[in-house]
Design a protein around this motif. Structure first.
Motif, PDB file in Angstrom:
ATOM      1  N   SER A  27     -46.417  13.532  -6.903  1.00 31.39           N
ATOM      2  CA  SER A  27     -45.284  14.118  -6.776  1.00 31.39           C
ATOM      3  C   SER A  27     -45.017  14.538  -5.535  1.00 31.39           C
ATOM      4  O   SER A  27     -46.077  15.298  -4.824  1.00 31.39           O
ATOM      5  CB  SER A  27     -44.795  14.960  -7.740  1.00 31.39           C
ATOM      6  OG  SER A  27     -43.598  15.683  -7.484  1.00 31.39           O
ATOM      7  N   VAL A  28     -44.389  13.877  -4.674  1.00 28.37           N
ATOM      8  CA  VAL A  28     -43.994  14.705  -3.055  1.00 28.37           C
ATOM      9  C   VAL A  28     -42.719  15.303  -2.975  1.00 28.37           C
ATOM     10  O   VAL A  28     -41.509  14.881  -3.261  1.00 28.37           O
ATOM     11  CB  VAL A  28     -43.929  13.192  -2.042  1.00 28.37           C
ATOM     12  CG1 VAL A  28     -43.971  13.955  -0.752  1.00 28.37           C
ATOM     13  CG2 VAL A  28     -45.439  12.528  -2.288  1.00 28.37           C
ATOM     14  N   LYS A  29     -42.681  16.522  -2.344  1.00 24.43           N
ATOM     15  CA  LYS A  29     -41.381  17.337  -2.498  1.00 24.43           C
ATOM     16  C   LYS A  29     -41.469  17.678  -0.681  1.00 24.43           C
ATOM     17  O   LYS A  29     -42.375  18.311  -0.519  1.00 24.43           O
ATOM     18  CB  LYS A  29     -41.274  18.357  -3.357  1.00 24.43           C
ATOM     19  CG  LYS A  29     -41.271  17.758  -4.833  1.00 24.43           C
ATOM     20  CD  LYS A  29     -40.755  19.233  -5.586  1.00 24.43           C
ATOM     21  CE  LYS A  29     -40.696  18.700  -7.143  1.00 24.43           C
ATOM     22  NZ  LYS A  29     -40.552  19.942  -8.136  1.00 24.43           N
ATOM     23  N   THR A  30     -40.202  17.885  -0.214  1.00 29.59           N
ATOM     24  CA  THR A  30     -40.130  18.092   1.234  1.00 29.59           C
ATOM     25  C   THR A  30     -38.986  19.314   1.229  1.00 29.59           C
ATOM     26  O   THR A  30     -37.943  19.174   0.448  1.00 29.59           O
ATOM     27  CB  THR A  30     -39.556  17.037   1.980  1.00 29.59           C
ATOM     28  OG1 THR A  30     -40.553  16.021   2.039  1.00 29.59           O
ATOM     29  CG2 THR A  30     -39.485  17.654   3.676  1.00 29.59           C
ATOM     30  N   PHE A  31     -39.425  20.693   1.888  1.00 30.59           N
ATOM     31  CA  PHE A  31     -38.464  21.612   1.788  1.00 30.59           C
ATOM     32  C   PHE A  31     -38.354  22.185   3.383  1.00 30.59           C
ATOM     33  O   PHE A  31     -39.200  21.967   4.268  1.00 30.59           O
ATOM     34  CB  PHE A  31     -38.904  22.911   1.204  1.00 30.59           C
ATOM     35  CG  PHE A  31     -39.493  22.694   0.054  1.00 30.59           C
ATOM     36  CD1 PHE A  31     -38.489  23.189  -1.264  1.00 30.59           C
ATOM     37  CD2 PHE A  31     -40.861  22.008  -0.431  1.00 30.59           C
ATOM     38  CE1 PHE A  31     -38.953  22.859  -2.281  1.00 30.59           C
ATOM     39  CE2 PHE A  31     -40.947  22.229  -1.697  1.00 30.59           C
ATOM     40  CZ  PHE A  31     -40.143  22.230  -2.793  1.00 30.59           C
ATOM     41  N   ASP A  32     -36.775  22.223   3.672  1.00 27.92           N
ATOM     42  CA  ASP A  32     -36.643  22.872   5.090  1.00 27.92           C
ATOM     43  C   ASP A  32     -36.869  24.152   5.250  1.00 27.92           C
ATOM     44  O   ASP A  32     -37.597  24.822   4.037  1.00 27.92           O
ATOM     45  CB  ASP A  32     -35.073  22.396   5.543  1.00 27.92           C
ATOM     46  CG  ASP A  32     -33.771  23.086   4.474  1.00 27.92           C
ATOM     47  OD1 ASP A  32     -34.340  23.815   3.714  1.00 27.92           O
ATOM     48  OD2 ASP A  32     -32.831  22.626   4.534  1.00 27.92           O
ATOM     49  N   ALA A  33     -36.528  24.731   6.328  1.00 28.99           N
ATOM     50  CA  ALA A  33     -36.892  26.276   6.747  1.00 28.99           C
ATOM     51  C   ALA A  33     -36.208  27.203   5.751  1.00 28.99           C
ATOM     52  O   ALA A  33     -36.586  28.285   5.639  1.00 28.99           O
ATOM     53  CB  ALA A  33     -36.523  26.514   8.257  1.00 28.99           C
ATOM     54  N   THR A  34     -35.075  26.932   5.278  1.00 26.38           N
ATOM     55  CA  THR A  34     -34.490  27.768   4.201  1.00 26.38           C
ATOM     56  C   THR A  34     -34.912  27.475   2.623  1.00 26.38           C
ATOM     57  O   THR A  34     -34.340  28.095   1.925  1.00 26.38           O
ATOM     58  CB  THR A  34     -32.758  27.367   4.125  1.00 26.38           C
ATOM     59  OG1 THR A  34     -32.510  26.201   3.861  1.00 26.38           O
ATOM     60  CG2 THR A  34     -32.277  27.496   5.527  1.00 26.38           C
ATOM     61  N   GLY A  35     -35.615  26.624   2.485  1.00 24.55           N
ATOM     62  CA  GLY A  35     -36.208  26.188   1.277  1.00 24.55           C
ATOM     63  C   GLY A  35     -35.570  25.333   0.202  1.00 24.55           C
ATOM     64  O   GLY A  35     -35.808  25.260  -0.749  1.00 24.55           O
ATOM     65  N   GLY A  64     -36.792  20.160  13.233  1.00 21.36           N
ATOM     66  CA  GLY A  64     -37.131  21.307  12.711  1.00 21.36           C
ATOM     67  C   GLY A  64     -38.427  21.422  12.064  1.00 21.36           C
ATOM     68  O   GLY A  64     -39.138  20.291  11.785  1.00 21.36           O
ATOM     69  N   THR A  65     -38.863  22.645  11.507  1.00 26.34           N
ATOM     70  CA  THR A  65     -40.116  22.570  10.658  1.00 26.34           C
ATOM     71  C   THR A  65     -39.842  22.461   9.288  1.00 26.34           C
ATOM     72  O   THR A  65     -38.922  22.928   8.772  1.00 26.34           O
ATOM     73  CB  THR A  65     -40.828  24.037  11.086  1.00 26.34           C
ATOM     74  OG1 THR A  65     -41.007  24.239  12.367  1.00 26.34           O
ATOM     75  CG2 THR A  65     -41.840  24.218  10.069  1.00 26.34           C
ATOM     76  N   TYR A  66     -40.851  21.670   8.481  1.00 27.63           N
ATOM     77  CA  TYR A  66     -40.528  21.306   7.235  1.00 27.63           C
ATOM     78  C   TYR A  66     -41.825  21.478   6.434  1.00 27.63           C
ATOM     79  O   TYR A  66     -42.977  21.597   7.211  1.00 27.63           O
ATOM     80  CB  TYR A  66     -40.159  19.673   7.132  1.00 27.63           C
ATOM     81  CG  TYR A  66     -38.534  19.630   7.464  1.00 27.63           C
ATOM     82  CD1 TYR A  66     -37.470  19.629   6.596  1.00 27.63           C
ATOM     83  CD2 TYR A  66     -38.427  19.518   8.836  1.00 27.63           C
ATOM     84  CE1 TYR A  66     -36.265  19.493   7.145  1.00 27.63           C
ATOM     85  CE2 TYR A  66     -37.066  18.991   9.088  1.00 27.63           C
ATOM     86  CZ  TYR A  66     -36.133  19.390   8.359  1.00 27.63           C
ATOM     87  OH  TYR A  66     -34.759  19.011   8.879  1.00 27.63           O
TER      88      TYR A  66
END
Length: 507
Positions: free
Chosen positions: A455-463, A487-489
Motif C-alpha cells: 500500500s503506497v500513500k503520498t501526503f503533501d505538506a498540509t497532510g 514542494g516537500t511530500y
C-alpha cells in the motif's frame, strides 16, 4: 578392282618374299619385330615419286586375308610420314600374328605391305629376390627383373604356399612404374614365412604368375620394462608422469587409469616423461609404462597420484555506478586454475535463501542490476569442463550506496523478520531516488518486504493525501510525480506487517 590388287599382292609376296607393291616399301614392323601386347611398335616405310603424303594403314589379323582389326586413315604427312620412324600403339591388339597393308589415300594402287609380325604376351618378372639386409620383424624389400613392355606389376603375398589366402592389402597389389626393385612390404608379423608372386601388366594385358619366392620375417624380442617414478607438477587438472630410460628404446607407451574407470593409453611417447591433462580435481589416478620396440615390454611398476581440489574463487572487486537510478554493477574475481566456468550468485540475504542473480558464466567476471540504497551479497564457485564444482567463495558484501543516509525514522518500534526472527530496523532503506525529482521517483524495497500486499500513500505538506500512479516489483516501487506541484511530500509504504515513510522533494 581391290580384290585384283590383293591377288597380285599375294602372288608377289609369295614369289619374291617382298614387302612392297607399287610405290611403297614397309621395312618395319618386320617378322623379327619384338612387340608386346598393347605396347607400341614402329611403322617405317618409303615411297617412290608420285606419293600424295596421305596414307591409310590397315592392320589385319593373321595376314592380309584376315579381318582388319585396327585402322589409321587419312593421316597427313606430318604424321606417319615416309622415311620416318612412326610410333603406333597396338592398344586393343591381343597376342597373335598380324600384317599391315598401307596405300595412298588418293591413289590406292600406290601401296605396300609389311611382313607378317607377331605381338607376343608380356613375360612375368624373373629373378625375384629379397634385398639383403632389408628384412625386419614387420616387413622386407623386394627386387625383380623387369619385364619388357610392362607399365606396372601386380603383387600377391600370402602365408599359404598355394595362395589360398592373402595378406590384407596384398592381393593383386598394383605397384606402379616399370622399373624393378625398391618395393617395401610392411605391416607383417614377426617370425612368419610369407610367399610372393608377381605378374607384369601392360595397359590391357596381364602376364602369368612368376615363380614363387618365400621370405621369413625376423623374430622379435621384447625390450625390458622401464621403472616408473613419482609424478611431479601435480595440480587440479593434471600431473607429469616419469620413468627411467631403457637402453636401446626411444619410444614408450604410458597407461593412465582414473580410479573406477578404464585405462587410457598414450602411445609412442618419446623421452622419459609425459604431461597428463585431467579435468577431474581431487581424483585418484595410477600409471604404468611400457617400452616400445618390435613389440611392447611388460608393464612397469604402478605409481599412484591424486589431483588437487578445485579452488573457490577469491580476490573480488566491483565497479560501475549510476546517477540516482538502477545501474549495472560489474563484479570480478581472480581466475581459478582448471576452471572452465563459474557459478555467479547475488542475494539480499547473507545465507542466499533467494537470489537476485544465479547464473553460469565462462569468464572471471559478471554483472547484475543494482537498485540504489539496497545492500547485496555475492558468492562464486568454480566449475570444471566436466561439471565438477568447488565450494562457494566467501561472501563478497556490497553495501548501500553513498548518499543513502538521509532516511527518516519510521514511527514505531523494531519489527522482526518473519522467517529468521532477526530484528528489522525501522531505519533500513526506504530511500527515494532521485531526490529531488520532477518525473519518476523510485524506492528500493529490501528483501523482507512483501510487495504483493503493498500500500503506497503520498501526503503533501498540509497532510492531505495526493494520489500518484505507481508500479511495484519485488525490488522497487516507481511513482510518477510529474503532475503534482513542487514542494516537500511524505510517502508511506506498508505490506500489512511493516510500515515505512520517507520524504522527497518535487522540483
Amino acid at each position: 578392282m581391290k580384290n585384283v590388287f590383293y591377288a597380285i599382292g599375294f602372288v608377289c609376296l609369295l614369289c619374291f618374299n617382298a614387302k612392297s607393291f607399287a610405290g611403297i616399301t614397309v621395312t618395319s614392323p618386320s617378322a623379327s619385330s619384338s612387340i608386346v601386347a598393347c605396347g607400341d611398335f614402329t611403322l617405317y616405310y618409303t615411297a617412290t615419286s608420285g606419293f600424295s603424303t596421305y596414307v591409310v594403314v590397315n592392320v589385319h589379323q593373321n595376314n592380309l586375308s584376315g579381318t582388319v582389326v585396327k585402322t589409321f586413315s587419312n593421316v597427313s604427312s606430318g604424321y606417319l610420314a615416309a622415311n620416318y620412324n612412326n610410333i603406333l600403339s597396338s592398344s586393343g591388339l591381343l597376342p597373335g600374328n598380324y600384317q599391315i597393308e598401307i596405300y595412298d589415300y588418293y591413289n590406292p594402287s600406290f601401296n605396300g605391305s609389311s611382313d607378317v609380325f607377331t605381338i607376343s604376351t608380356i613375360s612375368p618378372p624373373t629373378a625375384i629376390t629379397v634385398v639383403t639386409g632389408q628384412t625386419t620383424t614387420t616387413g622386407f624389400e623386394l627386387s625383380w627383373t623387369a619385364s619388357s613392355g610392362a607399365s606396372e606389376y601386380r603383387i600377391d603375398i600370402s602365408t599359404a604356399s598355394d595362395f589360398s589366402s592373402f595378406v590384407p592389402g596384398y592381393n593383386d597389389y598394383h605397384a606402379s612404374g616399370s622399373a624393378s626393385g625398391g618395393f617395401y612390404v610392411t605391416g607383417l608379423t614377426a617370425g612368419t614365412t610369407y610367399y610372393v608372386r608377381i605378374r607384369a601388366y601392360t595397359s590391357c594385358y596381364t602376364s602369368g604368375n612368376s615363380s614363387t619366392t618365400s621370405v621369413t620375417t625376423q623374430t622379435c624380442t621384447a625390450p625390458s620394462a622401464p621403472t616408473a617414478t613419482a609424478a611431479t607438477n601435480i595440480t587440479t587438472c593434471g600431473f607429469t608422469a616419469h620413468w627411467n630410460a631403457v637402453s636401446g628404446v626411444t619410444l614408450y607407451d604410458v597407461i593412465i587409469t582414473r580410479t573406477g574407470f578404464s585405462p587410457q593409453t598414450f602411445s609412442s611417447i618419446s623421452g622419459t616423461s609425459y604431461a597428463f591433462s585431467s579435468s577431474h580435481p581431487a581424483t585418484g589416478y595410477s600409471y604404468v609404462v611400457k617400452s616400445r620396440g618390435c613389440t611392447t615390454s611388460a608393464e612397469s611398476n604402478s605409481i599412484s597420484v591424486t589431483t588437487t581440489a578445485l579452488a573457490a574463487p577469491h580476490g573480488f572487486g566491483a565497479n560501475g555506478g549510476g546517477s540516482g537510478g538502477e545501474y549495472d554493477l560489474n563484479i570480478s574475481w581472480g581466475a581459478v586454475s582448471c576452471a572452465a566456468h563459474y557459478r555467479f550468485q547475488v542475494s539480499q540475504w547473507s545465507d542466499f535463501r533467494s537470489f537476485e542473480e544465479n547464473s553460469i558464466v565462462d569468464g572471471a567476471t559478471s554483472s547484475f542490476t543494482k537498485v540504489p540504497c539496497l545492500e547485496y551479497y555475492v558468492r562464486v564457485s568454480s566449475i570444471t569442463a566436466t561439471s565438477e564444482e568447488s565450494a562457494f567463495s566467501s561472501n563478497f558484501y556490497i553495501p548501500t550506496d553513498a548518499g543513502c543516509d538521509g532516511r527518516m525514522a519510521a514511527d514505531g518500534p523494531q519489527d522482526r523478520d518473519p522467517i529468521t526472527s532477526d530484528p528489522i530496523e525501522w531505519l533500513q532503506p526506504f530511500v527515494p531516488f532521485p531526490n529531488p525529482t520532477d518525473q519518476i521517483l523510485t524506492i528500493g524495497l529490501p528483501y523482507y518486504f512483501s510487495y504483493e500486499n503493498l500500500s503506497v500513500k503520498t501526503f503533501d505538506a498540509t497532510g492531505h493525501i495526493v494520489v500518484l500512479p505507481f508500479n511495484a516489483s519485488r525490488t522497487k516501487v516507481t511513482l510518477d510525480v510529474s503532475a503534482i506541484n513542487p514542494g516537500t511530500y511524505v510517502i508511506t509504504l506498508t505490506d500489512g506487517r511493516v510500515k515505512r515513510k520517507s520524504k522527497f522533494l518535487k522540483k
